[in-house]
Design a protein around this motif. Structure first.
Motif, PDB file in Angstrom:
ATOM      1  N   VAL A 241       0.838  -1.188   0.000  1.00  0.00           N
ATOM      2  CA  VAL A 241       0.000   0.000   0.000  1.00  0.00           C
ATOM      3  C   VAL A 241       0.878   1.244   0.000  1.00  0.00           C
ATOM      4  O   VAL A 241       1.869   1.316   0.734  1.00  0.00           O
ATOM      5  N   LEU A 243      -0.037   5.186   0.642  1.00  0.00           N
ATOM      6  CA  LEU A 243      -1.079   6.140   1.015  1.00  0.00           C
ATOM      7  C   LEU A 243      -0.619   7.536   0.624  1.00  0.00           C
ATOM      8  O   LEU A 243       0.396   8.023   1.123  1.00  0.00           O
ATOM      9  N   ILE A 257      -5.238   5.534  -2.225  1.00  0.00           N
ATOM     10  CA  ILE A 257      -4.467   4.370  -1.779  1.00  0.00           C
ATOM     11  C   ILE A 257      -4.077   3.586  -3.017  1.00  0.00           C
ATOM     12  O   ILE A 257      -4.919   2.970  -3.672  1.00  0.00           O
ATOM     13  N   ALA A 271     -10.040   4.718   1.186  1.00  0.00           N
ATOM     14  CA  ALA A 271      -9.520   6.001   0.708  1.00  0.00           C
ATOM     15  C   ALA A 271     -10.583   7.086   0.779  1.00  0.00           C
ATOM     16  O   ALA A 271     -10.310   8.218   1.195  1.00  0.00           O
TER      17      ALA A 271
END
Length: 310
Positions: A241, A243, A257, A271
């Protein structure tokens, strides 16, 4: 166009029907639905070498296609969809050439310890798609030219480069051709499902074109790749992931994301809930805690608790 035909076929699939769609792309990088193309790919080198960029509607990671690679797609209504059975079609086809393979991890097929096939999945409106690659005699030396493998993923797999993880099936059987593999897959499908092949007509041209307008658009392919003020990454058992957060006046204006995770819906919901939060770690955690608790949200909360991102 290949992905557009695939989606149109999914719309048209009938009850008690399984569609096997075999196809190829020449010199193309295909990324997962929620991946950041600028991070995953060497865009400048791709443009210089005439490599097509495509974003598929399923999850998973980025792959390079050339005409030494064969793509497969199984399409069925949810009631008829059977991932194990579909995978068995591939494994049985390989057995006819004396190649023993196995499924491992989330979505890979290995032969003698190295990957030759990656799979991805999508489920929409009662229809399911299971598609993937089969490396027959692809030019593996080109993979690192266009793909930027995630170092977190490589560390998790204990290897040094994307190329070292994969192999061509022709390494095991030099005489193997794309045409032979296509016929073996069709015959294996007939045997596994106990039915005879029935060649299909193309779906309606407008149905295909409606998807092509989406999948061929710059908005779909490049997908909101603006400059974010904060970007952090983490590797979970279900995927990597990144972010990305854009903050203004102390509030999160946008959140994305990027991930190769298979469950795209959970990622998109996570998200979306971060938009409009105050730009502090506690507010991000509270927003996620208000969502339906899943493996994805639980892991994100634990990560943000242990490793503050703002």
């Amino acid at each position: 166009m290949n992905l557009s035909l695939e989606s149109a076929l999914a719309d048209s699939v009938g009850s008690d029907e399984i569609i096997l769609y075999l196809w190829q792309n020449a010199d193309t990088v295909v990324i997962g639905k929620n991946q950041n193309i600028w991070k995953e790919c060497s865009i400048g080198r791709m443009e210089q070498d005439g490599i097509t960029a495509v974003r598929r509607p399923s999850g998973g990671g980025a792959v390079f296609h050339d005409l030494g690679n064969l793509n497969f797609t199984f399409i069925a209504r949810d009631a008829d969809y059977d991932e194990e059975k579909q995978t068995a079609v591939i494994l049985h086809a390989l057995e006819t050439f004396g190649i023993k393979a196995e499924k491992t991890g989330r979505n890979d097929l290995l032969a003698e310890g190295r990957k030759f096939s990656g799979h991805a999945y999508s489920h929409h409106k009662g229809r399911s798609v299971h598609h993937g690659t089969l490396l027959i005699h692809s030019d593996l030396s080109r993979i690192p030219l266009y793909l930027r493998p995630d170092p977190l993923k490589l560390k998790a797999n204990s290897v040094d480069s994307a190329r070292s993880r994969v192999r061509n099936l022709s390494e095991l059987l030099p005489s193997l051709t794309i045409a032979q593999m296509m016929e073996a897959l069709i015959e294996s499908c007939e045997e596994i499902y106990g039915c005879s092949r029935e060649p299909m007509a193309f779906p309606d041209a407008e149905a295909i074109e409606s998807y092509r307008r989406i999948y061929g658009s710059r908005e779909w392919i490049y997908n909101r790749n603006s400059a974010f003020t904060a970007e952090v990454s983490h590797r979970f058992p279900w995927g990597t992931v990144t972010l990305s957060l854009q903050a203004e006046n102390g509030m999160i204006q946008d959140a994305v994301i990027w991930t190769d995770a298979m469950d795209t819906e959970q990622i998109e919901q996570a998200a979306a809930c971060l938009k409009g939060c105050q730009a502090d770690n506690r507010s991000l955690i509270r927003a996620l805690e208000k969502q339906k608790q899943t493996e994805v949200t639980g892991d994100l909360i634990l990560w943000l608790t242990q490793e503050p991102v703002l």
